[in-house]
Design a protein around this motif. Structure first.
Motif, PDB file in Angstrom:
ATOM      1  N   PRO A 102       0.758  -1.167   0.001  1.00  0.00           N
ATOM      2  CA  PRO A 102      -0.099  -0.001   0.024  1.00  0.00           C
ATOM      3  C   PRO A 102       0.857   1.277  -0.026  1.00  0.00           C
ATOM      4  O   PRO A 102       1.702   1.246   0.522  1.00  0.00           O
ATOM      5  CB  PRO A 102      -0.787  -0.076   1.332  1.00  0.00           C
ATOM      6  CG  PRO A 102      -0.713  -1.627   1.536  1.00  0.00           C
ATOM      7  CD  PRO A 102       0.408  -2.174   1.012  1.00  0.00           C
ATOM      8  N   ILE A 103       0.346   2.200  -0.751  1.00  0.00           N
ATOM      9  CA  ILE A 103       1.305   3.493  -0.772  1.00  0.00           C
ATOM     10  C   ILE A 103       1.325   4.280   0.536  1.00  0.00           C
ATOM     11  O   ILE A 103      -0.030   4.067   1.195  1.00  0.00           O
ATOM     12  CB  ILE A 103       0.589   4.466  -1.737  1.00  0.00           C
ATOM     13  CG1 ILE A 103       1.719   5.714  -2.214  1.00  0.00           C
ATOM     14  CG2 ILE A 103      -0.729   4.973  -1.443  1.00  0.00           C
ATOM     15  CD1 ILE A 103       2.450   5.509  -3.346  1.00  0.00           C
ATOM     16  N   ALA A 104       2.267   4.519   0.948  1.00  0.00           N
ATOM     17  CA  ALA A 104       2.292   5.337   2.364  1.00  0.00           C
ATOM     18  C   ALA A 104       3.521   6.338   2.498  1.00  0.00           C
ATOM     19  O   ALA A 104       4.550   5.968   1.687  1.00  0.00           O
ATOM     20  CB  ALA A 104       2.039   4.384   3.512  1.00  0.00           C
ATOM     21  N   GLY A 105       3.094   7.295   3.066  1.00  0.00           N
ATOM     22  CA  GLY A 105       4.587   8.096   3.608  1.00  0.00           C
ATOM     23  C   GLY A 105       5.270   7.595   4.519  1.00  0.00           C
ATOM     24  O   GLY A 105       4.811   6.344   5.254  1.00  0.00           O
ATOM     25  N   ASP A 106       6.583   7.907   4.926  1.00  0.00           N
ATOM     26  CA  ASP A 106       7.271   7.351   6.053  1.00  0.00           C
ATOM     27  C   ASP A 106       6.661   8.047   7.331  1.00  0.00           C
ATOM     28  O   ASP A 106       6.955   7.168   8.404  1.00  0.00           O
ATOM     29  CB  ASP A 106       8.742   7.598   5.724  1.00  0.00           C
ATOM     30  CG  ASP A 106       9.363   6.920   4.584  1.00  0.00           C
ATOM     31  OD1 ASP A 106       8.798   5.574   4.526  1.00  0.00           O
ATOM     32  OD2 ASP A 106      10.131   7.386   3.936  1.00  0.00           O
ATOM     33  N   SER A 107       6.322   8.922   7.440  1.00  0.00           N
ATOM     34  CA  SER A 107       5.723   9.622   8.709  1.00  0.00           C
ATOM     35  C   SER A 107       4.147   9.398   8.875  1.00  0.00           C
ATOM     36  O   SER A 107       3.673   9.584   7.679  1.00  0.00           O
ATOM     37  CB  SER A 107       5.889  11.114   8.891  1.00  0.00           C
ATOM     38  OG  SER A 107       7.182  11.361   8.506  1.00  0.00           O
ATOM     39  N   PRO A 108       3.706   8.809   9.996  1.00  0.00           N
ATOM     40  CA  PRO A 108       2.151   8.589   9.815  1.00  0.00           C
ATOM     41  C   PRO A 108       1.357   9.834   9.486  1.00  0.00           C
ATOM     42  O   PRO A 108       0.457   9.714   8.929  1.00  0.00           O
ATOM     43  CB  PRO A 108       2.188   8.471  11.635  1.00  0.00           C
ATOM     44  CG  PRO A 108       3.282   8.071  12.018  1.00  0.00           C
ATOM     45  CD  PRO A 108       4.658   8.551  11.391  1.00  0.00           C
ATOM     46  N   GLN A 109       1.817  11.067   9.877  1.00  0.00           N
ATOM     47  CA  GLN A 109       1.130  12.357   9.632  1.00  0.00           C
ATOM     48  C   GLN A 109       1.017  12.594   7.905  1.00  0.00           C
ATOM     49  O   GLN A 109      -0.003  13.296   7.612  1.00  0.00           O
ATOM     50  CB  GLN A 109       1.698  13.584  10.181  1.00  0.00           C
ATOM     51  CG  GLN A 109       3.070  13.798   9.873  1.00  0.00           C
ATOM     52  CD  GLN A 109       4.013  13.532  10.669  1.00  0.00           C
ATOM     53  OE1 GLN A 109       3.887  12.437  11.398  1.00  0.00           O
ATOM     54  NE2 GLN A 109       5.152  14.310  10.783  1.00  0.00           N
ATOM     55  N   ASP A 110       2.005  11.925   7.163  1.00  0.00           N
ATOM     56  CA  ASP A 110       1.707  11.736   5.671  1.00  0.00           C
ATOM     57  C   ASP A 110       0.659  10.973   5.263  1.00  0.00           C
ATOM     58  O   ASP A 110       0.272  11.144   4.136  1.00  0.00           O
ATOM     59  CB  ASP A 110       3.008  11.160   5.031  1.00  0.00           C
ATOM     60  CG  ASP A 110       4.350  11.924   5.604  1.00  0.00           C
ATOM     61  OD1 ASP A 110       4.136  13.137   5.970  1.00  0.00           O
ATOM     62  OD2 ASP A 110       5.311  11.494   5.314  1.00  0.00           O
ATOM     63  N   ASN A 111       0.190  10.103   6.119  1.00  0.00           N
ATOM     64  CA  ASN A 111      -1.178   9.261   5.806  1.00  0.00           C
ATOM     65  C   ASN A 111      -2.401   9.672   6.201  1.00  0.00           C
ATOM     66  O   ASN A 111      -3.317   8.920   6.037  1.00  0.00           O
ATOM     67  CB  ASN A 111      -0.603   7.758   6.282  1.00  0.00           C
ATOM     68  CG  ASN A 111       0.608   7.362   5.679  1.00  0.00           C
ATOM     69  OD1 ASN A 111       1.085   7.772   4.651  1.00  0.00           O
ATOM     70  ND2 ASN A 111       1.513   6.539   6.536  1.00  0.00           N
ATOM     71  N   LEU A 112      -2.212  10.793   6.774  1.00  0.00           N
ATOM     72  CA  LEU A 112      -3.866  11.354   7.048  1.00  0.00           C
ATOM     73  C   LEU A 112      -4.553  11.901   6.056  1.00  0.00           C
ATOM     74  O   LEU A 112      -4.617  13.106   6.161  1.00  0.00           O
ATOM     75  CB  LEU A 112      -3.745  12.417   8.504  1.00  0.00           C
ATOM     76  CG  LEU A 112      -2.853  11.576   9.522  1.00  0.00           C
ATOM     77  CD1 LEU A 112      -2.891  12.629  10.784  1.00  0.00           C
ATOM     78  CD2 LEU A 112      -3.585  10.331  10.041  1.00  0.00           C
ATOM     79  N   ASN A 113      -5.053  11.154   5.014  1.00  0.00           N
ATOM     80  CA  ASN A 113      -5.686  11.494   3.824  1.00  0.00           C
ATOM     81  C   ASN A 113      -6.645  10.385   3.497  1.00  0.00           C
ATOM     82  O   ASN A 113      -6.579   9.434   4.159  1.00  0.00           O
ATOM     83  CB  ASN A 113      -4.540  11.860   2.576  1.00  0.00           C
ATOM     84  CG  ASN A 113      -3.519  10.457   2.502  1.00  0.00           C
ATOM     85  OD1 ASN A 113      -4.068   9.478   2.304  1.00  0.00           O
ATOM     86  ND2 ASN A 113      -2.095  10.709   2.642  1.00  0.00           N
ATOM     87  N   PRO A 114      -7.304  10.830   2.359  1.00  0.00           N
ATOM     88  CA  PRO A 114      -8.543   9.629   2.076  1.00  0.00           C
ATOM     89  C   PRO A 114      -7.820   8.198   1.883  1.00  0.00           C
ATOM     90  O   PRO A 114      -8.641   7.264   2.503  1.00  0.00           O
ATOM     91  CB  PRO A 114      -9.255  10.180   0.942  1.00  0.00           C
ATOM     92  CG  PRO A 114      -8.917  11.673   1.032  1.00  0.00           C
ATOM     93  CD  PRO A 114      -7.540  11.661   1.659  1.00  0.00           C
ATOM     94  N   VAL A 115      -6.691   7.951   1.485  1.00  0.00           N
ATOM     95  CA  VAL A 115      -6.260   6.677   0.949  1.00  0.00           C
ATOM     96  C   VAL A 115      -5.486   6.155   2.305  1.00  0.00           C
ATOM     97  O   VAL A 115      -5.934   4.964   2.875  1.00  0.00           O
ATOM     98  CB  VAL A 115      -5.208   6.753  -0.092  1.00  0.00           C
ATOM     99  CG1 VAL A 115      -4.463   5.391  -0.382  1.00  0.00           C
ATOM    100  CG2 VAL A 115      -5.730   7.102  -1.408  1.00  0.00           C
TER     101      VAL A 115
END
Ligand SMILES: C[S@@+](CC[C@H](N)C(=O)[O-])C[C@H]1O[C@@H](n2cnc3c(N)ncnc32)[C@H](O)[C@@H]1O
Length: 353
Positions: free
Chosen positions: A279-292
């Motif tokens: 799954p696509i994801a950024g390295d910091s949790p805050q990068d992933n606070l988006n619809p996906v």
């Protein structure tokens, strides 16, 4: 002292919640519509509720009328009040009718239902720290998962992901030996086998009912001669000398991804590559606070983390581990080179050599 309520912020938040709850309550009506062929029937052209009920094979008009109004309110079908007809736009059809469209979302609704079905089991695990076995989550989590990922695979594996690997497309065209590890019901394995008839494919998964279904799919597609499906945990695969190992959306579900990485290194032949679709994801949790990230974090809480915690080591990477963490694990397994070969809106594709 409690902070005073900001009326505008409250209004905005409740508005957002209304939208979210509407989506949640749509899950059962959408699933019924998919199973009973109501979306398919509407794709044939505009219809009144009685026409739609008849077109879908003689369903009860009163139910169909309420269902159609619910879908109109959802914005999932269009309603012409003057004519009293319901219809499906080409865009709505892409989501609910066209099975090979990249945005066909029937599987997502199946996954939502499977997550709700497993609620009590996962809640229990919050208290105990145990996991939930892959086959124990819900009646058919594995079917829902296969259906959820299939549109992405149909539109990307052969077109975008394999061509992004160094020299792999040519090797597959001329004849290579491939392991698809954690293959589930085998859609990814079969798509590759169909595209590269000179190559030989083995799909491995530790879940027997998934492998049984994968074998049925292979027989239905007439691919039984160049695709084999085996029940095995990733670390127990005995065969060696693969040119390519693929893992589609499953490394983070494994209990011991480091051990799995080391074993993938073992089973690859000289010059072989490991393709890891995650799954696509950024390295910091805050990068992933988006619809996906929202979809993945919820699914990860209910499915991926419990699946991993049920296994040895219980790493519990989660679906939003991010590239840096995944690449670190892959390197620890003995791979000198790891790079992001490509990505899409929902996935990143890592290549390890
Ligand atoms: C999210 S599903 C993905 C399935 C399939 N690759 C797909 O994309 O549709 C994760 C899969 O990993 C498998 N799995 C999890 N841990 C495993 C392990 N240690 N060894 C082999 N398979 C495993 C599960 O049985 C399941 O089929």
């Amino acid at each position: 002292m409690t902070e005073p309520i900001d009326e505008a912020r409250l209004h905005a938040f409740v508005g957002k919640m209304l939208g979210d709850l509407g989506g949640a309550l749509a899950v059962p009506t959408v699933r019924i519509g998919l199973r009973l062929g109501l979306f398919d029937a509407l794709a044939q052209g505009p219809a009144t509720a009685p026409e739609l009920a008849a077109r879908a094979g003689g369903l009860h008009e009163r139910y169909v009328r309420e269902w159609a109004m619910a879908q109109a309110a959802n914005g999932y079908v269009d309603y012409d009040a003057a004519a009293g007809t319901f219809s499906l736009s080409p865009e709505q059809a892409m989501v609910f009718v066209v099975k090979d469209s990249p945005v066909y979302l029937a599987g997502a609704f199946e996954l939502a239902a499977a997550m709700i079905e497993a609620e009590a089991k996962v809640e229990h695990c919050f208290r105990t720290g145990e996991g939930v076995r892959w086959g124990d989550h819900a009646g058919c989590l594995f079917c829902a998962t296969g259906a959820f990922f299939r549109p992405g695979y149909v539109n990307n594996i052969v077109q975008n992901w394999i061509p992004a690997l160094e020299g792999m497309e040519d090797r597959l065209r001329s004849g290579a030996k491939v392991a698809d590890v954690g293959c589930g019901v085998g859609f990814s394995t079969l798509l590759m086998a169909e595209a590269y008839p000179q190559s030989r494919f083995t799909g491995y998964d530790f879940h027997e009912p998934s492998i049984a279904q994968a074998r049925r799919h292979a027989a239905e597609h007439g691919l039984g001669d160049r695709v084999d499906f085996q029940v095995a945990t990733a670390k127990d695969i005995a065969e060696r000398g693969f040119d390519l190992v693929t893992m589609y959306d499953c490394l983070h579900d494994m209990g011991d991804p480091r051990g799995c990485a080391a074993h993938m290194r073992e089973i690859l032949g000289d010059g072989g590559s490991w393709m890891i679709v995650e799954p696509i994801a950024g390295d910091s949790p805050q990068d992933n606070l988006n619809p996906v990230g929202r979809l993945y974090y919820n699914a990860s809480t209910m499915i991926c983390v419990p699946t991993s915690l049920d296994q040895e080591v219980g790493e519990g990477l989660g679906a939003q581990a991010g590239e840096a963490r995944l690449a670190g694990i892959v390197r620890e397994g003995g791979f000198a080179h790891v790079r992001r070969a490509t990505e899409g809106p929902f996935n990143m594709v890592l290549e390890a050599r």
